[in-house]
Enzyme design. Structure first.
Site, PDB file in Angstrom:
ATOM      1  N   CYS A  31       9.686  -6.563 -16.427  1.00 40.50           N
ATOM      2  CA  CYS A  31       9.769  -6.292 -15.100  1.00 40.50           C
ATOM      3  C   CYS A  31      11.053  -7.026 -14.683  1.00 40.50           C
ATOM      4  CB  CYS A  31       8.544  -7.294 -14.606  1.00 40.50           C
ATOM      5  SG  CYS A  31       8.462  -8.981 -15.021  1.00 40.50           S
ATOM      6  N   THR A  48      12.168 -10.165 -14.334  1.00 36.26           N
ATOM      7  CA  THR A  48      12.638 -11.237 -15.207  1.00 36.26           C
ATOM      8  C   THR A  48      11.905 -11.198 -16.420  1.00 36.26           C
ATOM      9  OG1 THR A  48      10.795 -12.493 -14.401  1.00 36.26           O
ATOM     10  CG2 THR A  48      12.767 -12.817 -12.970  1.00 36.26           C
ATOM     11  N   ARG A  75       3.175 -20.959 -43.816  1.00 34.02           N
ATOM     12  CA  ARG A  75       2.690 -22.019 -42.854  1.00 34.02           C
ATOM     13  C   ARG A  75       2.565 -21.581 -41.594  1.00 34.02           C
ATOM     14  NH1 ARG A  75       8.066 -22.571 -43.664  1.00 34.02           N
ATOM     15  NH2 ARG A  75       9.353 -22.972 -41.683  1.00 34.02           N
ATOM     16  N   HIS A  76       3.116 -20.494 -41.054  1.00 34.89           N
ATOM     17  CA  HIS A  76       2.928 -19.996 -39.719  1.00 34.89           C
ATOM     18  C   HIS A  76       1.808 -19.346 -39.516  1.00 34.89           C
ATOM     19  CE1 HIS A  76       7.257 -20.999 -39.865  1.00 34.89           C
ATOM     20  NE2 HIS A  76       7.488 -20.149 -40.764  1.00 34.89           N
TER      21      HIS A  76
END
Ligand code: RB5
Length: 149
Positions: free
Chosen positions: A64, A66, A131-132
């Site tokens: 869009c 922004t 770990r993520h």
């Protein structure tokens, strides 16, 4: 399959992303908008987000003015992790650490070349897991209204 969507302001950048996807040999499905007529970005962000959340598309790229409004709409759909991005570092890390499944960019924020570069990096970077994964799981738990601490 990549889900694409934009409002009227993001249309030009979305079309640049289509060219990039053609060059990369990646298939896409465009959920609109397709003209300069003024439209409401939540409708199009939700269409692409639902395509990703349902598994019809693996990932989505939305635009869009922004990148903000349409990303907010996409992130209301369960299972969507949409990053608003205007730099390459965040694009890469949002994949490696956050496993983002949608990318949002602003046509009034990034130019054609930067937008293409961000999208290419985002499309070709893998999630690192480890770990993520726990943190991504915590985000999903929040979405289900569960306590995470
Ligand atoms: C439309 O004027 C504009 O508000 C939209 O493209 C987007 O920037 C919203 O976040």
């Amino acid at each position: 399959m990549i889900a694409l969507a934009s409002d009227h302001v993001g249309l030009s950048l979305k079309n640049e992303i289509k060219t990039l996807l053609d060059e990369m040999g990646l298939a896409y499905c465009d959920y609109g908008a397709d003209s300069a007529e003024r439209v409401d970005y939540p409708i199009y962000g939700a269409r692409a987000a639902r395509a990703v959340a349902s598994g019809r598309c693996e990932r989505g790229i939305i635009c869009c003015g922004t990148g903000v409004g349409i990303s907010l709409a996409a992130n209301k759909v369960r299972g969507i992790r949409c990053v608003v991005c205007s730099d390459c570092y965040s694009a890469m890390l949002s994949r490696q650490h956050n496993d983002t499944n949608m990318l949002s960019m602003g046509s009034r924020v990034v130019g054609t070349e930067l937008g293409r570069m961000i999208a290419r990096i985002w499309l070709t970077t893998e999630f690192e897991g480890g770990r993520h994964q726990r943190r991504v799981d915590q985000i999903a738990a929040l979405e289900r209204g569960e306590a995470i601490e």
